[in-house]
Design an enzyme around this catalytic site. Structure first.
Site, short mmCIF file in Angstrom:
data_model
loop_
_atom_site.label_atom_id
_atom_site.label_comp_id
_atom_site.label_asym_id
_atom_site.label_seq_id
_atom_site.Cartn_x
_atom_site.Cartn_y
_atom_site.Cartn_z
N GLY A 14 0.81 -1.22 0.00
CA GLY A 14 0.00 0.00 0.00
C GLY A 14 0.84 1.26 0.00
N TYR A 15 0.14 2.39 0.05
CA TYR A 15 0.82 3.69 0.02
C TYR A 15 1.86 3.78 1.14
CZ TYR A 15 1.64 8.68 0.43
OH TYR A 15 2.25 9.91 0.53
N GLU A 113 -2.56 2.51 12.01
CA GLU A 113 -3.12 3.78 12.50
C GLU A 113 -2.49 4.93 11.73
OE1 GLU A 113 -3.34 4.63 16.56
OE2 GLU A 113 -4.30 2.76 17.13
N LYS A 135 -10.34 2.39 14.90
CA LYS A 135 -8.95 2.26 15.36
C LYS A 135 -8.92 1.99 16.87
CE LYS A 135 -6.67 5.05 11.76
NZ LYS A 135 -5.90 6.23 11.40
N ASN A 155 0.24 11.67 13.05
CA ASN A 155 -0.41 12.93 12.65
C ASN A 155 -0.54 12.97 11.13
OD1 ASN A 155 -1.16 13.94 15.20
ND2 ASN A 155 1.00 14.23 15.64
N1 LIG Z 1 -1.79 10.43 8.56
C1 LIG Z 1 -1.96 10.47 7.28
O1 LIG Z 1 -1.79 11.52 6.66
C2 LIG Z 1 -2.33 9.22 6.53
C3 LIG Z 1 -2.46 9.25 5.12
C4 LIG Z 1 -2.75 8.05 4.45
C5 LIG Z 1 -2.95 6.88 5.18
N2 LIG Z 1 -2.85 6.90 6.54
C6 LIG Z 1 -3.04 5.65 7.31
O2 LIG Z 1 -2.07 4.70 6.86
C7 LIG Z 1 -2.64 3.39 6.90
C8 LIG Z 1 -2.45 2.74 5.53
O3 LIG Z 1 -3.16 3.49 4.56
P1 LIG Z 1 -2.75 3.50 3.02
O4 LIG Z 1 -3.32 4.72 2.42
O5 LIG Z 1 -1.29 3.23 2.90
O6 LIG Z 1 -3.56 2.24 2.51
P2 LIG Z 1 -3.74 1.69 1.00
O7 LIG Z 1 -2.61 2.15 0.15
O8 LIG Z 1 -5.11 2.01 0.53
O9 LIG Z 1 -3.70 0.09 1.17
C9 LIG Z 1 -2.93 -0.57 2.14
C10 LIG Z 1 -2.93 -2.06 1.97
O10 LIG Z 1 -4.22 -2.63 2.26
C11 LIG Z 1 -4.34 -3.79 1.45
N3 LIG Z 1 -5.72 -4.22 1.27
C12 LIG Z 1 -6.74 -3.52 0.73
N4 LIG Z 1 -7.85 -4.28 0.70
C13 LIG Z 1 -7.52 -5.48 1.22
C14 LIG Z 1 -8.23 -6.69 1.47
N5 LIG Z 1 -9.53 -6.80 1.15
N6 LIG Z 1 -7.56 -7.73 2.00
C15 LIG Z 1 -6.24 -7.62 2.31
N7 LIG Z 1 -5.52 -6.51 2.10
C16 LIG Z 1 -6.15 -5.46 1.57
C17 LIG Z 1 -3.73 -3.36 0.13
O11 LIG Z 1 -3.37 -4.57 -0.58
P3 LIG Z 1 -3.47 -4.68 -2.17
O12 LIG Z 1 -2.15 -4.15 -2.65
O13 LIG Z 1 -3.68 -6.11 -2.44
O14 LIG Z 1 -4.63 -3.82 -2.61
C18 LIG Z 1 -2.53 -2.56 0.58
O15 LIG Z 1 -1.40 -3.37 0.74
C19 LIG Z 1 -4.10 3.53 7.31
O16 LIG Z 1 -4.22 3.20 8.66
C20 LIG Z 1 -4.42 5.01 7.10
O17 LIG Z 1 -5.35 5.48 8.03
C21 LIG Z 1 -2.52 8.03 7.21
#
Ligand SMILES: NC(=O)c1ccc[n+]([C@@H]2O[C@H](COP(=O)([O-])OP(=O)(O)OC[C@H]3O[C@@H](n4cnc5c(N)ncnc54)[C@H](OP(=O)(O)O)[C@@H]3O)[C@@H](O)[C@H]2O)c1
Length: 321
Positions: A14-15, A113, A135, A155
Site C-alpha cells: 500500500g501507500y 493507524e 482504530k 499525525n
Molecule cells: N496520517 C496520514 O496523513 C495518513 C495518510 C494516508 C494513510 N494513513 C493511514 O495509513 C494506513 C495505511 O493506509 P494506506 O493509504 O497506505 O492504505 P492503502 O494504500 O489504501 O492500502 C494498504 C494495503 O491494504 C491492502 N488491502 C486492501 N484491501 C484489502 C483486502 N480486502 N484484503 C487484504 N488486504 C487489503 C492493500 O493490498 P493490495 O495491494 O492487495 O490492494 C494494501 O497493501 C491507514 O491506517 C491510514 O489510516 C494516514
C-alpha cells in the site's frame, strides 16, 4: 528483540506499506509481507512494485486474511507484526489479532493507524469519528488479547498533505488558488512518510516503546495552514489566492457529499479547524518520536518544500486518516 528480529508487514503493497517495507529492509531486518494474491485487474505497476520490493529483500507470502491457519503459520515465523492495512480493512485486523493470539510468539504488534492520536483527539465530525472508533476498537482488542503493542500516531503524512493542500504540481500556474480550511491558524504536525516508517520500525524493536503510544510531533514540523501557504508563496515567488472554507461550510459539506469525500472533509475539519493534533499537551510521560530518537535526522517541512520545487510529490488517491 535485537537486530535479527523478523518483521512481518500486512499491507506492504500500500501507500504507506511500501515505505515501511523499505525502512525495515534498509535497517537490516529480515522482512516479510502477507499480501492477497495478485488479481487480473491489478495495475501492472503493482507487479513491478512487488518485484522491486522482492529485489530489495522482501519475502512475500500470498493469502487472504480469512485463511486463518495460513496467517497463523506465517506469524509463527516472525517476531514482530506491523499492519498498514487500508482504512476499509481496519476492523479486519481482528483476524490478525486472533492469529497472533493463537501463534503465541509475537513480541510486538503495531496496528494500522498512523494518524491522529485516537484516544486523545476530540471534536471529530461523525464520518471521521467512525474511523477513529474503529482504530480504538482494534487498540482495545489488542490489549484484551494481551498482545504487546506499540501504537503510532503519525499525525499528517507530509508528502500526502503538502500535495493535497499546496498542489505543488501546479506551482507554475499564474492563477493559483488554494483552499484554506477555517481561519488557517490551527497548527498541525506534518511528518514525512519515510520518517514515520523509520520511527515505526525503530519503535517496534525498542523495549521503551512496549505497550506505549508513539506520537510524531517534531518541533520543526508544527505548522499552520496559513504559514504553509505563505512559505510556499515565498518559494515559488508568485502570489497565491486563498479561498477560505469556514467551519460551518465544512460541516455542511460533510453532510452533503457522498462517502468517502465526507470522510476527507471531516478529517480536514478535525485537523485544520479543530486543531486536534495539537489540542493536547505532551507531558514527560509521552513518547514523542523525535525526542525518543534524537540521533535520527528527520525531514523538516522547510526542507521538504524546497524539495517540492524540483520534485513535486505525485498526487495520491490513497485514503488518509
Ligand atoms: N496520517 C496520514 O496523513 C495518513 C495518510 C494516508 C494513510 N494513513 C493511514 O495509513 C494506513 C495505511 O493506509 P494506506 O493509504 O497506505 O492504505 P492503502 O494504500 O489504501 O492500502 C494498504 C494495503 O491494504 C491492502 N488491502 C486492501 N484491501 C484489502 C483486502 N480486502 N484484503 C487484504 N488486504 C487489503 C492493500 O493490498 P493490495 O495491494 O492487495 O490492494 C494494501 O497493501 C491507514 O491506517 C491510514 O489510516 C494516514
Amino acid at each position: 528483540m535485537g537486530e535479527r528480529s523478523k518483521i512481518l508487514i500486512f499491507g506492504a503493497s500500500g501507500y504507506f506499506g511500501r515505505y515501511l517495507s523499505k525502512a525495515s529492509i534498509s535497517m537490516g531486518y529480515p522482512t516479510y509481507a502477507y499480501l492477497r494474491p495478485l488479481r487480473p485487474d491489478n495495475h501492472p505497476s503493482k507487479l513491478q512494485l512487488l518485484k522491486y520490493l522482492q529485489s530489495m529483500g522482501l519475502t512475500i507470502y500470498h493469502g487472504e486474511l480469512e485463511e486463518h491457519d495460513k496467517v497463523v503459520s506465517v506469524i509463527k515465523e516472525v517476531d514482530i507484526v506491523i499492519s498498514a492495512l487500508a482504512v476499509p480493512q481496519h476492523l479486519d485486523q481482528i483476524k490478525i489479532i486472533n492469529a497472533i493470539k493463537e501463534a503465541g510468539n509475537v513480541k510486538r504488534f503495531i496496528p494500522s493507524e498512523y494518524g491522529n492520536e485516537v484516544d486523545r483527539v476530540k471534536g471529530a465530525l461523525p464520518a471521521f469519528q467512525k474511523l477513529l472508533d474503529n482504530k480504538q476498537r482494534i487498540r482495545r482488542a489488542t490489549e484484551e488479547a494481551g498482545i504487546p503493542f506499540t501504537y503510532v500516531s503519525a499525525n499528517s503524512f507530509m508528502s500526502y498533505f503538502v500535495s493535497y493542500l499546496l498542489r505543488p504540481h501546479h506551482r507554475n500556474s499564474n492563477h493559483l488558488t488554494l483552499t484554506v480550511y477555517g481561519t488557517g491558524e490551527a497548527k498541525a504536525a506534518l511528518n514525512h512518510e519515510e520518517d514515520v516508517a523509520v520511527y515505526t520500525v525503530r519503535a517496534a524493536t525498542d523495549p521503551r516503546a512496549a505497550n506505549r503510544v508513539i506520537i510524531c510531533r517534531p518541533p520543526k514540523n508544527i505548522i499552520s495552514q496559513l504559514e504553509l501557504v505563505a512559505s510556499w508563496e515565498k518559494l515559488i515567488a508568485r502570489p497565491i489566492k486563498r479561498n477560505h472554507l469556514s467551519s460551518h461550510q465544512l460541516i455542511a459539506l460533510s453532510q452533503e457529499v457522498a462517502f468517502s469525500d465526507n470522510v476527507a472533509i471531516a478529517i480536514l475539519h478535525n485537523i485544520f479547524v479543530m486543531g486536534a493534533q495539537l489540542s493536547f499537551e505532551l507531558t514527560h510521560h509521552d513518547l514523542e518520536a523525535s525526542q525518543l530518537y534524537p540521533d535520527y535526522n528527520y525531514t523538516s517541512i522547510h526542507d521538504f518544500l524546497h524539495r517540492c520545487l524540483l520534485h513535486p510529490p505525485i498526487p495520491t488517491l490513497a485514503t488518509f486518516a
